[in-house]
Design a protein around this motif. Structure first.
Motif, PDB file in Angstrom:
ATOM      1  N   SER B  32       0.858  -1.178   0.000  1.00 18.45           N
ATOM      2  CA  SER B  32       0.000   0.000   0.000  1.00 18.45           C
ATOM      3  C   SER B  32       0.895   1.229   0.000  1.00 18.45           C
ATOM      4  CB  SER B  32      -0.886  -0.017   1.250  1.00 18.45           C
ATOM      5  OG  SER B  32      -1.254   1.291   1.592  1.00 18.45           O
ATOM      6  N   ILE B  33       0.627   2.148  -0.912  1.00 13.12           N
ATOM      7  CA  ILE B  33       1.369   3.410  -0.956  1.00 13.12           C
ATOM      8  C   ILE B  33       0.387   4.514  -0.643  1.00 13.12           C
ATOM      9  CG2 ILE B  33       2.639   4.995  -2.456  1.00 13.12           C
ATOM     10  CD1 ILE B  33       3.708   2.577  -3.917  1.00 13.12           C
ATOM     11  N   ALA B  34       0.518   5.093   0.550  1.00 12.34           N
ATOM     12  CA  ALA B  34      -0.412   6.139   0.983  1.00 12.34           C
ATOM     13  C   ALA B  34       0.359   7.456   1.055  1.00 12.34           C
ATOM     14  CB  ALA B  34      -1.009   5.780   2.341  1.00 12.34           C
ATOM     15  N   LEU B  35       0.030   8.357   0.143  1.00  8.14           N
ATOM     16  CA  LEU B  35       0.761   9.630   0.073  1.00  8.14           C
ATOM     17  C   LEU B  35       0.493  10.467   1.310  1.00  8.14           C
ATOM     18  CD1 LEU B  35       0.088  10.704  -3.637  1.00  8.14           C
ATOM     19  CD2 LEU B  35       2.179   9.687  -2.707  1.00  8.14           C
ATOM     20  N   TYR B  36       1.543  11.069   1.840  1.00  7.69           N
ATOM     21  CA  TYR B  36       1.363  12.062   2.882  1.00  7.69           C
ATOM     22  C   TYR B  36       0.810  13.337   2.246  1.00  7.69           C
ATOM     23  CZ  TYR B  36       4.618   9.132   5.569  1.00  7.69           C
ATOM     24  OH  TYR B  36       5.227   8.094   6.202  1.00  7.69           O
ATOM     25  N   LYS B  45       8.469  10.638  -7.700  1.00  9.49           N
ATOM     26  CA  LYS B  45       9.875  10.377  -7.996  1.00  9.49           C
ATOM     27  C   LYS B  45      10.225   8.913  -7.694  1.00  9.49           C
ATOM     28  CE  LYS B  45      12.008  14.321  -7.269  1.00  9.49           C
ATOM     29  NZ  LYS B  45      12.636  15.320  -6.379  1.00  9.49           N
ATOM     30  N   GLY B  46       9.708   8.413  -6.570  1.00 12.70           N
ATOM     31  CA  GLY B  46       9.967   7.027  -6.207  1.00 12.70           C
ATOM     32  C   GLY B  46       9.359   6.056  -7.209  1.00 12.70           C
ATOM     33  N   LEU B  47       8.148   6.347  -7.654  1.00 11.43           N
ATOM     34  CA  LEU B  47       7.460   5.443  -8.579  1.00 11.43           C
ATOM     35  C   LEU B  47       8.090   5.481  -9.967  1.00 11.43           C
ATOM     36  CD1 LEU B  47       3.747   6.035  -7.548  1.00 11.43           C
ATOM     37  CD2 LEU B  47       5.088   3.962  -7.204  1.00 11.43           C
ATOM     38  N   GLU B  48       8.710   6.596 -10.281  1.00 14.73           N
ATOM     39  CA  GLU B  48       9.366   6.749 -11.585  1.00 14.73           C
ATOM     40  C   GLU B  48      10.414   5.661 -11.810  1.00 14.73           C
ATOM     41  OE1 GLU B  48      11.413  10.519 -12.638  1.00 14.73           O
ATOM     42  OE2 GLU B  48       9.351  11.293 -12.656  1.00 14.73           O
ATOM     43  N   THR B  49      11.071   5.240 -10.716  1.00 14.24           N
ATOM     44  CA  THR B  49      12.112   4.217 -10.853  1.00 14.24           C
ATOM     45  C   THR B  49      11.532   2.908 -11.374  1.00 14.24           C
ATOM     46  OG1 THR B  49      11.831   3.502  -8.566  1.00 14.24           O
ATOM     47  CG2 THR B  49      13.470   5.214  -8.970  1.00 14.24           C
ATOM     48  N   LEU B  50      10.221   2.709 -11.222  1.00 17.49           N
ATOM     49  CA  LEU B  50       9.571   1.505 -11.739  1.00 17.49           C
ATOM     50  C   LEU B  50       8.880   1.785 -13.076  1.00 17.49           C
ATOM     51  CD1 LEU B  50       7.893   0.153  -8.467  1.00 17.49           C
ATOM     52  CD2 LEU B  50       9.858  -0.824  -9.645  1.00 17.49           C
ATOM     53  N   ALA B  81       5.834  -5.965  -7.732  1.00 21.48           N
ATOM     54  CA  ALA B  81       7.205  -5.443  -7.628  1.00 21.48           C
ATOM     55  C   ALA B  81       7.411  -4.953  -6.203  1.00 21.48           C
ATOM     56  CB  ALA B  81       7.427  -4.295  -8.607  1.00 21.48           C
ATOM     57  N   GLU B  82       8.632  -5.110  -5.721  1.00 21.08           N
ATOM     58  CA  GLU B  82       8.940  -4.573  -4.398  1.00 21.08           C
ATOM     59  C   GLU B  82       8.834  -3.050  -4.452  1.00 21.08           C
ATOM     60  OE1 GLU B  82       9.304  -6.125  -1.672  1.00 21.08           O
ATOM     61  OE2 GLU B  82       9.611  -8.191  -2.336  1.00 21.08           O
ATOM     62  N   ALA B  83       8.318  -2.456  -3.375  1.00 19.64           N
ATOM     63  CA  ALA B  83       8.189  -1.002  -3.349  1.00 19.64           C
ATOM     64  C   ALA B  83       9.573  -0.363  -3.351  1.00 19.64           C
ATOM     65  CB  ALA B  83       7.409  -0.576  -2.117  1.00 19.64           C
ATOM     66  N   PRO B  84       9.770   0.654  -4.176  1.00 21.23           N
ATOM     67  CA  PRO B  84      11.063   1.332  -4.183  1.00 21.23           C
ATOM     68  C   PRO B  84      11.185   2.195  -2.929  1.00 21.23           C
ATOM     69  CG  PRO B  84       9.535   2.460  -5.634  1.00 21.23           C
ATOM     70  CD  PRO B  84       8.810   1.253  -5.101  1.00 21.23           C
ATOM     71  N   ALA B  85      12.435   2.528  -2.581  1.00 19.28           N
ATOM     72  CA  ALA B  85      12.615   3.470  -1.484  1.00 19.28           C
ATOM     73  C   ALA B  85      12.031   4.801  -1.934  1.00 19.28           C
ATOM     74  CB  ALA B  85      14.103   3.614  -1.181  1.00 19.28           C
ATOM     75  N   MET B  86      11.086   5.338  -1.180  1.00 20.39           N
ATOM     76  CA  MET B  86      10.511   6.614  -1.606  1.00 20.39           C
ATOM     77  C   MET B  86      10.108   7.486  -0.433  1.00 20.39           C
ATOM     78  SD  MET B  86       7.082   5.050  -3.328  1.00 20.39           S
ATOM     79  CE  MET B  86       6.102   6.514  -3.529  1.00 20.39           C
ATOM     80  N   GLU B  87      10.246   8.766  -0.665  1.00 18.24           N
ATOM     81  CA  GLU B  87       9.813   9.761   0.317  1.00 18.24           C
ATOM     82  C   GLU B  87       8.359  10.101   0.007  1.00 18.24           C
ATOM     83  OE1 GLU B  87      12.073  11.603   2.517  1.00 18.24           O
ATOM     84  OE2 GLU B  87      13.369   9.878   2.092  1.00 18.24           O
ATOM     85  N   GLY B  88       7.723  10.768   0.949  1.00 20.53           N
ATOM     86  CA  GLY B  88       6.417  11.348   0.651  1.00 20.53           C
ATOM     87  C   GLY B  88       5.243  10.407   0.806  1.00 20.53           C
ATOM     88  N   ALA B  89       5.496   9.149   1.222  1.00 16.51           N
ATOM     89  CA  ALA B  89       4.386   8.210   1.332  1.00 16.51           C
ATOM     90  C   ALA B  89       4.661   7.175   2.417  1.00 16.51           C
ATOM     91  CB  ALA B  89       4.147   7.511  -0.001  1.00 16.51           C
ATOM     92  N   ALA B  90       3.595   6.698   3.026  1.00 18.30           N
ATOM     93  CA  ALA B  90       3.710   5.572   3.947  1.00 18.30           C
ATOM     94  C   ALA B  90       3.558   4.299   3.138  1.00 18.30           C
ATOM     95  CB  ALA B  90       2.621   5.659   5.006  1.00 18.30           C
ATOM     96  N   ILE B  91       4.528   3.407   3.244  1.00 21.83           N
ATOM     97  CA  ILE B  91       4.485   2.153   2.484  1.00 21.83           C
ATOM     98  C   ILE B  91       4.275   1.000   3.453  1.00 21.83           C
ATOM     99  CG2 ILE B  91       5.804   0.610   0.978  1.00 21.83           C
ATOM    100  CD1 ILE B  91       7.163   3.078  -0.132  1.00 21.83           C
TER     101      ILE B  91
END
Lengths: 94, 181
Positions: B32-36, B45-50, B81-91
């Motif tokens: 689950s990717i929940a944006l702050y 930016k984090g999702l862009e890597t995928l 896919a494994e969640a990428p390291a990303m700021e701005g969201a609770a994973i």
């Protein structure tokens, strides 16, 4: 009855949970007089006409919705997100 | 370290009845990717890597095995896919909480129309669209994967009931089909 969720679109009433008047959004300050708390907790209008209440999109996007509807004509004139517009997703679905 | 054996949500083989086929899916990791608040830019930016971006309400995106499904206000499920390291969201790792089925074939819209109160006819629900609604009374995320295939995600604890509901309806429709001659 159908509600048009701003995120999910038109959905059947069975997907929603009814909470009560939108008065619940205007919580008095902790040090407000007893009368204000009494009003907030217990006193409700029962209008013949336009009323605003809270619904929860339980079987959908799990958002609280502020619904403006008419108790006489059953017309639903507005459904808004209590939380305000989303940051990431753009608009509502088509 | 002990070797843990991953078990599927239920022990059920693929079933074909009438014009529809139901099968278990192994969707891989689910996060689950929940944006702050104000996290949209960092999240993107984090999702862009995928090769993905945050989907609009009711939509999904796909890049290879990875797909991202809109599941709520400022919330999406990254699947496959494994969640990428990303700021701005609770994973949050949700992999073990969900069961995934694929429902496919020419009869798929008839099966769904008996269990889903949202209009998901092929003419009204385009490939890639996602809806979070009920499968009968069970919470479900439904995605149209291609022309005649849907992905169904339900709570893993309800997998047996969900499978039963779908198989039952497929059987009823197959039985009706035999009467038409």
């Amino acid at each position: 009855m159908r509600l048009t969720c701003p995120l999910c679109g038109s959905r059947d009433r069975r997907e929603f949970y009814y909470y009560g008047a939108d008065t619940y959004l205007n919580r008095p300050a902790p040090d407000a007089p007893m009368a204000a708390w009494d009003d907030y907790l217990h006193l409700r209008d029962n209008p013949a006409g336009v009323t605003r209440d809270l619904w929860y999109h339980e079987q959908g996007c799990a958002q609280w919705l502020k619904v403006t509807r008419n108790t006489v004509t059953h017309e639903i004139s507005a459904v808004e997100l209590v939380a305000g517009p989303a940051a990431g997703g753009k608009g509502a679905s088509e | 370290m002990p070797e843990l054996i991953a078990k599927s949500a239920i022990d059920a083989g693929p079933v074909t009845k009438g014009g529809a086929s139901l099968a278990l899916m192994e969707p891989g990791p689910i996060s689950s990717i929940a944006l702050y608040a104000h996290g949209a830019e960092a999240g993107a930016k984090g999702l862009e890597t995928l090769g993905l971006s945050f989907p609009a309400p009711g939509q999904s995106q796909e890049n290879g095995a990875a797909r991202i499904l809109w599941t709520g206000r400022d919330q999406a499920f990254l699947i496959g896919a494994e969640a990428p390291a990303m700021e701005g969201a609770a994973i949050t790792d949700q992999s073990d909480g969900w069961a995934a089925f694929s429902l496919s074939g020419a009869g798929v819209e008839d099966v769904l129309s008996r269990l889903v109160a949202v209009d998901v006819r092929l003419s009204a629900f385009a490939p890639g669209q996602v809806v979070r609604t009920g499968l009968n009374h069970m919470p479900m995320i439904l995605r149209r994967a291609s022309a005649e295939a849907f992905e169904i995600y339900t709570f893993r604890s309800m997998a047996r009931s969900a499978w039963h509901e779908l198989e039952e309806v497929m059987g009823q429709l197959a039985a009706r089909g035999t009467l038409k001659s």
